[in-house]
Design an enzyme around this catalytic site. Structure first.
Site, PDB file in Angstrom:
ATOM      1  N   HIS A   1       5.632   5.554  13.286  1.00 26.86           N
ATOM      2  CA  HIS A   1       6.114   6.094  12.028  1.00 26.86           C
ATOM      3  C   HIS A   1       4.949   6.819  11.020  1.00 26.86           C
ATOM      4  O   HIS A   1       5.124   7.407  10.268  1.00 26.86           O
ATOM      5  CB  HIS A   1       7.132   5.601  11.116  1.00 26.86           C
ATOM      6  CG  HIS A   1       6.266   4.216  10.128  1.00 26.86           C
ATOM      7  ND1 HIS A   1       6.145   3.158  10.953  1.00 26.86           N
ATOM      8  CD2 HIS A   1       5.665   4.251   9.178  1.00 26.86           C
ATOM      9  CE1 HIS A   1       5.344   2.401  10.037  1.00 26.86           C
ATOM     10  NE2 HIS A   1       5.128   3.177   8.781  1.00 26.86           N
TER      11      HIS A   1
ATOM     12  N   GLU B   1       0.377  -9.170  -1.188  1.00 28.27           N
ATOM     13  CA  GLU B   1      -0.391  -8.705  -0.133  1.00 28.27           C
ATOM     14  C   GLU B   1      -1.691  -7.735  -0.615  1.00 28.27           C
ATOM     15  O   GLU B   1      -1.752  -6.669   0.083  1.00 28.27           O
ATOM     16  CB  GLU B   1       0.490  -7.771   0.817  1.00 28.27           C
ATOM     17  CG  GLU B   1       0.006  -7.655   2.337  1.00 28.27           C
ATOM     18  CD  GLU B   1       0.962  -6.817   3.027  1.00 28.27           C
ATOM     19  OE1 GLU B   1       0.853  -5.602   3.244  1.00 28.27           O
ATOM     20  OE2 GLU B   1       1.857  -7.407   3.785  1.00 28.27           O
TER      21      GLU B   1
ATOM     22  N   ARG C   1       1.888   8.620   9.013  1.00 34.75           N
ATOM     23  CA  ARG C   1       1.586  10.082   8.881  1.00 34.75           C
ATOM     24  C   ARG C   1       0.473  10.462   9.778  1.00 34.75           C
ATOM     25  O   ARG C   1       0.542  11.356  10.278  1.00 34.75           O
ATOM     26  CB  ARG C   1       1.212   9.988   7.262  1.00 34.75           C
ATOM     27  CG  ARG C   1       2.222  10.439   6.551  1.00 34.75           C
ATOM     28  CD  ARG C   1       1.723  10.408   5.011  1.00 34.75           C
ATOM     29  NE  ARG C   1       2.696  11.211   4.264  1.00 34.75           N
ATOM     30  CZ  ARG C   1       3.855  10.697   3.949  1.00 34.75           C
ATOM     31  NH1 ARG C   1       4.270   9.371   4.022  1.00 34.75           N
ATOM     32  NH2 ARG C   1       4.802  11.403   3.096  1.00 34.75           N
TER      33      ARG C   1
ATOM     34  N   ASP D   1       0.868  -1.239  -0.112  1.00 32.07           N
ATOM     35  CA  ASP D   1      -0.060  -0.130   0.010  1.00 32.07           C
ATOM     36  C   ASP D   1       0.707   1.241  -0.043  1.00 32.07           C
ATOM     37  O   ASP D   1       0.326   2.262   0.318  1.00 32.07           O
ATOM     38  CB  ASP D   1      -0.776  -0.071   1.137  1.00 32.07           C
ATOM     39  CG  ASP D   1      -0.049  -0.322   2.431  1.00 32.07           C
ATOM     40  OD1 ASP D   1       1.276   0.112   2.499  1.00 32.07           O
ATOM     41  OD2 ASP D   1      -0.692  -0.796   3.447  1.00 32.07           O
TER      42      ASP D   1
ATOM     43  N   GLU E   1      -2.456   5.005   2.636  1.00 31.55           N
ATOM     44  CA  GLU E   1      -2.059   3.733   2.418  1.00 31.55           C
ATOM     45  C   GLU E   1      -3.513   2.953   1.990  1.00 31.55           C
ATOM     46  O   GLU E   1      -3.444   2.129   1.207  1.00 31.55           O
ATOM     47  CB  GLU E   1      -1.632   2.888   3.635  1.00 31.55           C
ATOM     48  CG  GLU E   1      -0.023   3.135   3.878  1.00 31.55           C
ATOM     49  CD  GLU E   1       0.164   4.515   4.726  1.00 31.55           C
ATOM     50  OE1 GLU E   1      -0.729   4.923   4.965  1.00 31.55           O
ATOM     51  OE2 GLU E   1       1.325   4.829   4.533  1.00 31.55           O
TER      52      GLU E   1
ATOM     53  N   HIS F   1      12.525   5.827  13.359  1.00 29.63           N
ATOM     54  CA  HIS F   1      12.087   6.022  11.804  1.00 29.63           C
ATOM     55  C   HIS F   1      12.934   7.308  11.391  1.00 29.63           C
ATOM     56  O   HIS F   1      12.955   8.412  11.950  1.00 29.63           O
ATOM     57  CB  HIS F   1      10.572   5.918  11.493  1.00 29.63           C
ATOM     58  CG  HIS F   1      10.412   6.086  10.142  1.00 29.63           C
ATOM     59  ND1 HIS F   1      10.879   6.914   9.183  1.00 29.63           N
ATOM     60  CD2 HIS F   1       9.874   4.741   9.361  1.00 29.63           C
ATOM     61  CE1 HIS F   1      10.056   6.384   7.788  1.00 29.63           C
ATOM     62  NE2 HIS F   1       9.677   5.388   8.064  1.00 29.63           N
TER      63      HIS F   1
HETATM   64  C1  UD1 Z   1       6.458   5.103   3.953  1.00 26.21           C
HETATM   65  C2  UD1 Z   1       5.060   4.808   3.312  1.00 26.21           C
HETATM   66  C3  UD1 Z   1       4.396   3.839   4.470  1.00 26.21           C
HETATM   67  C4  UD1 Z   1       5.194   2.677   4.932  1.00 26.21           C
HETATM   68  C5  UD1 Z   1       6.386   3.278   5.675  1.00 26.21           C
HETATM   69  C6  UD1 Z   1       7.485   2.259   6.183  1.00 26.21           C
HETATM   70  C7  UD1 Z   1       3.918   6.003   1.722  1.00 26.21           C
HETATM   71  C8  UD1 Z   1       3.010   7.245   1.473  1.00 26.21           C
HETATM   72  N1  UD1 Z   1       4.325   5.715   2.866  1.00 26.21           N
HETATM   73  O1  UD1 Z   1       6.200   6.005   4.932  1.00 26.21           O
HETATM   74  O2  UD1 Z   1       3.114   3.151   4.041  1.00 26.21           O
HETATM   75  O3  UD1 Z   1       4.515   2.209   6.298  1.00 26.21           O
HETATM   76  O4  UD1 Z   1       7.257   4.201   4.416  1.00 26.21           O
HETATM   77  O5  UD1 Z   1       8.361   2.657   6.652  1.00 26.21           O
HETATM   78  O6  UD1 Z   1       4.330   5.118   0.871  1.00 26.21           O
HETATM   79  N2  UD1 Z   1      13.721   8.840   5.008  1.00 26.21           N
HETATM   80  C9  UD1 Z   1      15.091   8.872   4.865  1.00 26.21           C
HETATM   81  N3  UD1 Z   1      15.747   7.512   4.734  1.00 26.21           N
HETATM   82  C10 UD1 Z   1      14.930   6.656   4.760  1.00 26.21           C
HETATM   83  C11 UD1 Z   1      13.711   6.628   4.576  1.00 26.21           C
HETATM   84  C12 UD1 Z   1      13.038   7.793   5.133  1.00 26.21           C
HETATM   85  O7  UD1 Z   1      15.840   9.882   5.430  1.00 26.21           O
HETATM   86  O8  UD1 Z   1      15.579   5.419   4.179  1.00 26.21           O
HETATM   87  C13 UD1 Z   1      12.975  10.199   5.438  1.00 26.21           C
HETATM   88  C14 UD1 Z   1      13.138  11.360   4.362  1.00 26.21           C
HETATM   89  O9  UD1 Z   1      13.388  12.355   4.570  1.00 26.21           O
HETATM   90  C15 UD1 Z   1      11.726  11.135   3.579  1.00 26.21           C
HETATM   91  C16 UD1 Z   1      11.039  10.712   4.817  1.00 26.21           C
HETATM   92  O10 UD1 Z   1      11.561   9.907   5.787  1.00 26.21           O
HETATM   93  O11 UD1 Z   1      11.375  12.098   2.789  1.00 26.21           O
HETATM   94  C17 UD1 Z   1       9.651  10.226   4.564  1.00 26.21           C
HETATM   95  O12 UD1 Z   1       9.670   8.739   3.815  1.00 26.21           O
HETATM   96  P1  UD1 Z   1       8.260   8.468   3.105  1.00 26.21           P
HETATM   97  O13 UD1 Z   1       8.579   7.066   1.989  1.00 26.21           O
HETATM   98  O14 UD1 Z   1       7.675   9.512   2.263  1.00 26.21           O
HETATM   99  O15 UD1 Z   1       7.164   8.142   4.293  1.00 26.21           O
HETATM  100  P2  UD1 Z   1       7.381   7.190   5.184  1.00 26.21           P
HETATM  101  O16 UD1 Z   1       6.763   7.784   6.460  1.00 26.21           O
HETATM  102  O17 UD1 Z   1       8.608   6.432   5.324  1.00 26.21           O
HETATM  103  N1  UDP Z   2      11.939  -3.140  10.979  1.00 25.42           N
HETATM  104  C1  UDP Z   2      13.331  -3.248  10.618  1.00 25.42           C
HETATM  105  N2  UDP Z   2      14.084  -2.293  11.563  1.00 25.42           N
HETATM  106  C2  UDP Z   2      13.622  -1.533  12.508  1.00 25.42           C
HETATM  107  C3  UDP Z   2      12.051  -1.326  12.467  1.00 25.42           C
HETATM  108  C4  UDP Z   2      11.492  -2.145  11.810  1.00 25.42           C
HETATM  109  O1  UDP Z   2      14.075  -4.105  10.107  1.00 25.42           O
HETATM  110  O2  UDP Z   2      14.116  -0.766  13.280  1.00 25.42           O
HETATM  111  C5  UDP Z   2      11.082  -4.127  10.117  1.00 25.42           C
HETATM  112  C6  UDP Z   2      10.305  -4.810  10.704  1.00 25.42           C
HETATM  113  O3  UDP Z   2      10.614  -6.213  11.268  1.00 25.42           O
HETATM  114  C7  UDP Z   2       9.099  -5.127   9.618  1.00 25.42           C
HETATM  115  C8  UDP Z   2       9.175  -3.808   8.936  1.00 25.42           C
HETATM  116  O4  UDP Z   2      10.496  -3.307   9.253  1.00 25.42           O
HETATM  117  O5  UDP Z   2       9.338  -6.200   8.853  1.00 25.42           O
HETATM  118  C9  UDP Z   2       8.182  -2.910   9.099  1.00 25.42           C
HETATM  119  O6  UDP Z   2       8.450  -1.758   8.237  1.00 25.42           O
HETATM  120  P1  UDP Z   2       7.724  -0.321   8.825  1.00 25.42           P
HETATM  121  O7  UDP Z   2       7.277  -0.581  10.218  1.00 25.42           O
HETATM  122  O8  UDP Z   2       8.516   0.880   8.624  1.00 25.42           O
HETATM  123  O9  UDP Z   2       6.336  -0.225   7.880  1.00 25.42           O
HETATM  124  P2  UDP Z   2       5.106  -0.910   7.704  1.00 25.42           P
HETATM  125  O10 UDP Z   2       5.042  -2.137   7.872  1.00 25.42           O
HETATM  126  O11 UDP Z   2       4.206  -0.233   8.965  1.00 25.42           O
HETATM  127  O12 UDP Z   2       4.409  -0.670   6.270  1.00 25.42           O
END
Ligand code: UD1
Ligand code: UDP
Length: 374
Positions: free
Chosen positions: A213, A125, A215, A103, A139, A246
């Site tokens: 983490h 999924e 939104r 999602d 999502e 995160h």
């Molecule tokens: C995204 C997904 C969410 C998922 C989550 C898992 C969308 C809209 N959201 O949310 O569904 O649950 O990932 O973690 O698709 N950032 C870094 N390094 C990284 C990752 C993120 O610096 O490796 C920071 C950046 O500033 C980036 C921000 O996090 O712009 C947000 O990342 P984004 O993928 O937009 O949103 P998530 O909250 O991570």
């Molecule tokens: N996870 C990880 N390191 C962390 C926190 C989570 O590897 O520090 C793994 C966790 O075991 C799971 C996945 O990341 O498999 C979940 O990711 P996240 O919570 O970012 O996203 P969501 O599942 O909510 O989309």
């Protein structure tokens, strides 16, 4: 396969940490049949560091890396970048089928882009729903859109199959496979030699693991979560909290401001998947708004208090290992305290159940892919 038949060209697309964790075992499984499949991988790198951690662990080298992530990116730019960049990848690679996961915005925009290019899409999924467009945001709408344009539905559970049938999708395109996260978990738990010593955990204290983490938890909810953690640590001298934070700045800032430097609260950067699984196993209770963690923890026999008001994963709630507590500090504190104080309740919630799969989801998906026309 006779000499005149072309291999089936599968392009697996993902961009964030959870998609990578859940798609990696599938890429490895497809790779077991080099005579049948051409196995291509495209990462959007919607996440950068958190994606690379997983690619390294599973030793996956993408054929395409769009390197899209920007600091504090917004949904508009993310969506349009993925949509446009994937157009070029599809034109170049011409896959027979595209696989997306779950999602995220990567999945939604990559699926839509494939649909525009008239390429069949498989949704891994598929079928998860809260039926509330604002929770989780965005999502719930992303997954509805992916299901709307895709051709093969790999649904993890009976509930997700039913959601798809109720939405009017054809039964013959829906496959109940289990969730590939369990494949990833088994893969990781089996060979896990992770060293957690850098965290400096006190072995005499109970560990509470926290992740958050989403939104919809930005702003007041994440502040409330931090308040609850602070209060729990103050009143329970026998617990320590570990929180891998995160990298989203909307989470980093409040969490480090409110919990940084506090006694028995260990804040750390996002952990590699192997040590994170080892830490889940070591933990007493998990507080989380994560989707993936809700699926993994029941398998490890760990109670999860979910920091959300709804879930698209009702199976573990039904089994009793997962409970929705929301983000009101008093609710988080009272539910956690109950598990700390009441052994019977704790035992009931910590029974290992596995409603999400048997570790063979990827095999089932690959069997379906073998039937696709090249
Ligand atoms: C995204 C997904 C969410 C998922 C989550 C898992 C969308 C809209 N959201 O949310 O569904 O649950 O990932 O973690 O698709 N950032 C870094 N390094 C990284 C990752 C993120 O610096 O490796 C920071 C950046 O500033 C980036 C921000 O996090 O712009 C947000 O990342 P984004 O993928 O937009 O949103 P998530 O909250 O991570
Ligand atoms: N996870 C990880 N390191 C962390 C926190 C989570 O590897 O520090 C793994 C966790 O075991 C799971 C996945 O990341 O498999 C979940 O990711 P996240 O919570 O970012 O996203 P969501 O599942 O909510 O989309």
């Amino acid at each position: 396969m006779d000499n005149f038949e072309r291999k089936i060209k599968v392009l697996t697309v993902f961009g964030t940490r959870p998609e990578a964790i859940k798609m990696a075992p599938l890429v490895l499984e497809i790779g077991k049949y080099p005579d049948i499949f051409e196995n291509l991988v495209c990462v959007t790198a919607q996440h950068r560091q958190m994606l690379d951690q997983v690619l390294d662990l599973f030793k996956i080298k993408p054929d395409y890396d769009l390197n899209i992530m920007k600091e504090n990116q917004d949904l508009w730019s993310l969506t349009s970048n993925v949509l446009m960049e994937m157009k070029k990848v599809y034109e170049q690679s011409k896959p027979d089928v595209v696989l997306v996961h779950g999602d995220t915005t990567t999945s939604m925009a990559a699926a839509l882009s494939a649909f525009y290019a008239r390429i069949p899409v498989g949704h891994v999924e598929a079928g998860l729903r809260t039926f509330d467009k604002n929770y989780p945001f965005p999502e719930e709408i992303n997954r509805v859109y992916v299901d709307a344009v895709c051709d093969y539905y790999f649904a993890p559970t009976d509930t997700s199959v039913k959601n798809l049938i109720d939405a009017g999708f054809k039964k013959e395109n829906i496959y109940k496979t289990g969730n590939t996260v369990i494949d990833a978990l088994f893969h990781t738990v089996e060979n896990n030699s992770a060293d957690l010593s850098y965290l400096g955990l006190n072995p005499d204290l109970k560990t509470i693991l926290v992740t958050a983490h989403r939104r919809e938890n930005f702003g007041e909810p994440i502040i409330n979560i931090c308040k609850a953690i602070k209060q729990l640590v103050n009143t329970n001298k026998d617990i320590q909290v570990v929180y891998p934070v995160h990298l989203n700045p909307n989470i980093q800032k409040p969490v480090y401001e409110m919990l940084g430097g506090k006694e028995r609260i260990i804040l750390t950067k996002p952990m590699d998947y192997e040590p994170f699984c080892a830490l889940m196993k070591k933990s007493h209770i998990i507080l989380s708004d994560s989707g993936g963690v809700q699926e993994e923890a029941p398998s490890l026999g760990k109670p999860v208090l979910v920091l959300r008001s709804t879930t698209e994963r009702p199976e573990a709630v039904k089994c009793g290992t997962v409970k929705l507590v929301g983000t009101n500090p008093m609710d988080i504190i009272s539910s956690t305290q109950l598990l700390l104080d009441n052994e019977r309740k704790y035992k009931k919630m910590s029974e290992a159940v596995n409603p999400y799969g048997d570790g063979k989801a990827c095999q089932r998906i690959v069997e379906v892919l073998k039937g696709i026309k090249a």
